[in-house]
Scaffold this active site. Structure first.
Site, PDB file in Angstrom:
ATOM      1  N   HIS A 122      29.511  -8.328  -4.024  1.00  0.00           N
ATOM      2  CA  HIS A 122      28.252  -7.570  -4.031  1.00  0.00           C
ATOM      3  C   HIS A 122      27.154  -8.413  -3.396  1.00  0.00           C
ATOM      4  O   HIS A 122      27.415  -9.521  -2.909  1.00  0.00           O
ATOM      5  CB  HIS A 122      27.891  -7.154  -5.461  1.00  0.00           C
ATOM      6  CG  HIS A 122      27.938  -8.301  -6.440  1.00  0.00           C
ATOM      7  ND1 HIS A 122      27.048  -9.349  -6.398  1.00  0.00           N
ATOM      8  CD2 HIS A 122      28.795  -8.588  -7.452  1.00  0.00           C
ATOM      9  CE1 HIS A 122      27.323 -10.218  -7.357  1.00  0.00           C
ATOM     10  NE2 HIS A 122      28.392  -9.787  -8.008  1.00  0.00           N
ATOM     11  N   GLY A 133      24.955 -10.292  -4.520  1.00  0.00           N
ATOM     12  CA  GLY A 133      24.831 -11.664  -5.030  1.00  0.00           C
ATOM     13  C   GLY A 133      25.764 -12.597  -4.247  1.00  0.00           C
ATOM     14  O   GLY A 133      25.395 -13.718  -3.902  1.00  0.00           O
ATOM     15  N   HIS A 134      26.980 -12.102  -3.949  1.00  0.00           N
ATOM     16  CA  HIS A 134      27.909 -12.915  -3.161  1.00  0.00           C
ATOM     17  C   HIS A 134      27.382 -13.115  -1.741  1.00  0.00           C
ATOM     18  O   HIS A 134      27.615 -14.160  -1.132  1.00  0.00           O
ATOM     19  CB  HIS A 134      29.285 -12.242  -3.099  1.00  0.00           C
ATOM     20  CG  HIS A 134      30.001 -12.214  -4.410  1.00  0.00           C
ATOM     21  ND1 HIS A 134      30.177 -11.071  -5.137  1.00  0.00           N
ATOM     22  CD2 HIS A 134      30.574 -13.216  -5.135  1.00  0.00           C
ATOM     23  CE1 HIS A 134      30.834 -11.348  -6.254  1.00  0.00           C
ATOM     24  NE2 HIS A 134      31.081 -12.647  -6.281  1.00  0.00           N
ATOM     25  N   GLY A 170      27.221 -19.531  -8.094  1.00  0.00           N
ATOM     26  CA  GLY A 170      25.963 -18.922  -8.519  1.00  0.00           C
ATOM     27  C   GLY A 170      25.446 -19.553  -9.808  1.00  0.00           C
ATOM     28  O   GLY A 170      26.221 -19.920 -10.694  1.00  0.00           O
ATOM     29  N   VAL A 194      20.590 -13.761  -8.075  1.00  0.00           N
ATOM     30  CA  VAL A 194      19.968 -12.621  -7.386  1.00  0.00           C
ATOM     31  C   VAL A 194      19.861 -11.482  -8.406  1.00  0.00           C
ATOM     32  O   VAL A 194      20.813 -11.212  -9.147  1.00  0.00           O
ATOM     33  CB  VAL A 194      20.830 -12.162  -6.188  1.00  0.00           C
ATOM     34  CG1 VAL A 194      20.168 -11.011  -5.448  1.00  0.00           C
ATOM     35  CG2 VAL A 194      21.088 -13.329  -5.238  1.00  0.00           C
TER      36      VAL A 194
END
Ligand code: PAF
Length: 278
Positions: free
Chosen positions: A31, A33-34, A145, A174
């Site tokens: 998603h 964030g990745h 993350g 994020v």
């Protein structure tokens, strides 16, 4: 983009490679964030370096009865996501473990509290698979993350204690516009759950505000967070802790380097988040 699906082929690839390589280990269901992890990986690899992504839903880090079987595995969407993001190597091994495996990597101090207390064996599974990925792909650096802050701290410790020649890079969380941290597990939330989920961030912001106004009793700060979370429908607290960012030990009074970490079930979906307080 090259795709590798066996551990032997991964080792052959590393023997041939010369350029800088930065690894982004994931369990897929990629998603936004990745995408940020990939952006940071490219920044470190340089335009001629290799950005490698691993996708492996690691059975060792799921406790019995948890969501291993139903964890999302959108294989072709993930491959396209990587291709579009300019990834050079996608490593999605079909198998990682020998049936008669008998060696694991275990961090024994930072893993004791927070998610480690609620999910026994989880970080042993994480360390074991990440160590195997480091050995298989031999990256110069790896990106993780900060949403999984405890995981990041444990991997840094593993790299330090076992002398992996790998730089570990943490990337800030994020968030959606309403504060919900991006996570592959968010897709399990139904409409009511999605509406309730930002309560994790709201609780942490409330604590940060109280701390900024001089409250330094951790008991009172945690009570305030609990109050915010309990006001949300279908929210059940797993843990709320205020700990030191370096050693992850619980604090009694706020002091520099404190952060709040929490895990909350929204319906059946367990979400985690954290925020720096001081
Ligand atoms: O954070 C994750 O997605 C996983 O724990 C990791 C680091 C890929 C290990 O399986």
């Amino acid at each position: 983009m090259k795709i590798i699906e066996s551990t032997d082929a991964a080792q052959a690839h590393v023997r041939e490679r010369r350029a800088k390589s930065v690894l982004v280990p994931t369990m897929g269901a990629l998603h936004r964030g990745h995408l940020e992890l990939l952006r940071v990986a490219r920044e470190h690899a340089g335009k001629d370096g290799e950005v490698a992504v691993s996708i492996f839903v690691n059975p060792l880090q799921f406790e019995p009865g948890s969501d291993f079987k139903k964890y999302p595995r959108p294989e072709s969407t993930d491959a396209k996501f990587c291709e579009d993001a300019g990834v050079n190597l996608l490593f999605r091994p079909r198998e990682m473990y020998f049936d008669d495996r008998s060696v694991y990597v275990e961090e024994t101090r930072l893993s004791a509290g927070l998610c480690g207390a609620s999910r026994p064996g989880h970080f042993r599974g994480v360390c074991t698979v990440v160590a195997k990925l480091f050995n298989l792909l031999a990256p110069n650096a790896a990106v993780f993350g900060e949403k999984d802050y405890q995981q990041l701290a444990i991997i840094r410790r593993m790299v330090r204690d076992l002398n992996f020649p790998i730089e570990v890079i943490g990337v800030p969380t994020v968030r959606e516009a309403d504060g919900l941290a991006l996570s592959s597990r968010n897709q399990y939330l139904n409409t009511d759950g999605r509406a309730a989920a930002p309560v994790l961030y709201q609780a942490m912001l409330r604590v940060k505000e109280l701390a900024a106004n001089g409250e330094n009793s951790v008991t009172r700060l945690i009570d305030a967070a609990r109050g915010v979370i309990e006001s949300a429908k279908d929210a059940r607290i797993d843990y709320i802790s205020i700990v030191d960012r370096e050693n992850l030990q619980p604090l009694e009074r706020l002091r520099p380097n404190a952060f709040i970490a929490l895990a909350v079930f929204i319906g059946k979906t367990r979400l985690i988040d954290n925020l720096r307080l001081t």
